[in-house]
Scaffold this motif. Sequence first.
Motif, PDB file in Angstrom:
ATOM      1  N   UNK A   1     -11.378  -3.119  38.418  1.00  0.00           N
ATOM      2  CA  UNK A   1     -11.257  -4.536  38.771  1.00  0.00           C
ATOM      3  C   UNK A   1     -12.509  -5.292  38.331  1.00  0.00           C
ATOM      4  N   UNK A   2     -12.331  -6.467  37.759  1.00  0.00           N
ATOM      5  CA  UNK A   2     -13.455  -7.271  37.317  1.00  0.00           C
ATOM      6  C   UNK A   2     -14.250  -7.787  38.512  1.00  0.00           C
ATOM      7  N   UNK A   3     -15.543  -8.050  38.260  1.00  0.00           N
ATOM      8  CA  UNK A   3     -16.403  -8.565  39.334  1.00  0.00           C
ATOM      9  C   UNK A   3     -15.865  -9.876  39.901  1.00  0.00           C
ATOM     10  N   UNK A   4     -15.329 -10.730  39.020  1.00  0.00           N
ATOM     11  CA  UNK A   4     -14.815 -12.018  39.468  1.00  0.00           C
ATOM     12  C   UNK A   4     -13.634 -11.844  40.425  1.00  0.00           C
ATOM     13  N   UNK A   8     -13.474 -12.927  44.294  1.00  0.00           N
ATOM     14  CA  UNK A   8     -12.373 -13.777  44.776  1.00  0.00           C
ATOM     15  C   UNK A   8     -11.678 -13.136  45.967  1.00  0.00           C
ATOM     16  N   UNK A   9     -11.440 -11.841  45.876  1.00  0.00           N
ATOM     17  CA  UNK A   9     -10.776 -11.110  46.961  1.00  0.00           C
ATOM     18  C   UNK A   9     -11.602 -11.133  48.244  1.00  0.00           C
ATOM     19  N   UNK A  10     -12.910 -10.949  48.102  1.00  0.00           N
ATOM     20  CA  UNK A  10     -13.790 -10.946  49.275  1.00  0.00           C
ATOM     21  C   UNK A  10     -13.874 -12.336  49.915  1.00  0.00           C
ATOM     22  N   UNK A  11     -13.860 -13.381  49.089  1.00  0.00           N
ATOM     23  CA  UNK A  11     -13.865 -14.736  49.641  1.00  0.00           C
ATOM     24  C   UNK A  11     -12.554 -15.032  50.371  1.00  0.00           C
ATOM     25  N   UNK A  37     -25.950 -12.283  27.310  1.00  0.00           N
ATOM     26  CA  UNK A  37     -26.852 -11.292  26.728  1.00  0.00           C
ATOM     27  C   UNK A  37     -27.381 -10.325  27.784  1.00  0.00           C
ATOM     28  N   UNK A  38     -27.125 -10.663  29.065  1.00  0.00           N
ATOM     29  CA  UNK A  38     -27.552  -9.806  30.174  1.00  0.00           C
ATOM     30  C   UNK A  38     -26.332  -9.194  30.855  1.00  0.00           C
ATOM     31  N   UNK A  39     -26.484  -7.986  31.333  1.00  0.00           N
ATOM     32  CA  UNK A  39     -25.458  -7.394  32.174  1.00  0.00           C
ATOM     33  C   UNK A  39     -25.445  -8.115  33.519  1.00  0.00           C
ATOM     34  N   UNK A  40     -24.285  -8.190  34.144  1.00  0.00           N
ATOM     35  CA  UNK A  40     -24.175  -8.857  35.446  1.00  0.00           C
ATOM     36  C   UNK A  40     -25.135  -8.213  36.444  1.00  0.00           C
ATOM     37  N   UNK A  79     -21.921 -10.596  48.340  1.00  0.00           N
ATOM     38  CA  UNK A  79     -20.604 -10.019  48.609  1.00  0.00           C
ATOM     39  C   UNK A  79     -20.271  -8.830  47.718  1.00  0.00           C
ATOM     40  N   UNK A  80     -20.587  -8.943  46.441  1.00  0.00           N
ATOM     41  CA  UNK A  80     -20.168  -7.917  45.477  1.00  0.00           C
ATOM     42  C   UNK A  80     -21.139  -6.751  45.411  1.00  0.00           C
TER      43      UNK A  80
END
Length: 274
Positions: A1-4, A8-11, A37-40, A79-80
């Motif tokens: 699952x993507x971070x976004x 969204x699920x946690x919100x 250019x940066x990792x999340x 959250x993430x």
Amino acid sequence: MKYSEIFKQKMEIARYGNSTIKSYTAALSIFFKENNQFLVTDINEKIIEAYLVKIIREKKISAAYQKHLIASLKLFYKMVFNRLLNIDDLFPKRTEHKLPKYLAKDEVKKILSVVTNLKHKAILSALYGCGLRLSELINLKIEDVDSKNEVINIRNAKGKKDRQVMLPKSLLPLLRSYFKTYLPKIYLFEGQSQEQYSPRSVQAILKQAAVIAKIGKVVSPHILRHSFATHLLENGTDIRYIQKLLGHNNLNTTQIYTHITDVAKSKVLSPLDF
């Protein structure tokens, strides 16, 4: 699952409003796209600060957007990743105090008079006549209109609050004519396939009407809401009643409209008129 999606699920689980979820994820999407250019996982306080300096200088972002972006980032990493970003010092220290933009009564009248489509006229009349937010308008359901008590029930609005607003006597026959013609099933205003009416469509309707009415101002649904509050004040309505109609938590939020009406009503002459 993507971070976004995780965010969204946690919100959603935390019961954040749909508009907050959309605006936070949209702000983060732009941020991560412009810092790809940066990792999340590698984003830190220095990267965020450098990005803010860049968009403040180059894009002249508002203080409100700056606050919104910082709040989005803080909540996302908490959250993430269960990580607390130390970026409180990046919040703007000065608050912008801008007077709300609004239309004069005759300008609103011109806009409503040029709208010939029955549904469009009902939409714009409800926005202005009830002081609704755009999200509140499109979320209205048929059962929310209480014609017997002459009120409209606004459910689960900003801050997860319910409230009531007046149902203008002049709006009721318009809504009845609209209902008989379009026969909505669930929502008061529906688009195709009985879906909620699109926010962009409402904005387009109003923009087109303003052009036809030759209103030389930027016009939006929220400006109609500002106009509703300003015109009530000009008519002598108690500001605490206006606060309830608008759904403001704090009276200070509503007080900003008094700055407009106080100047308009004052009998102080400019020295130019001496």
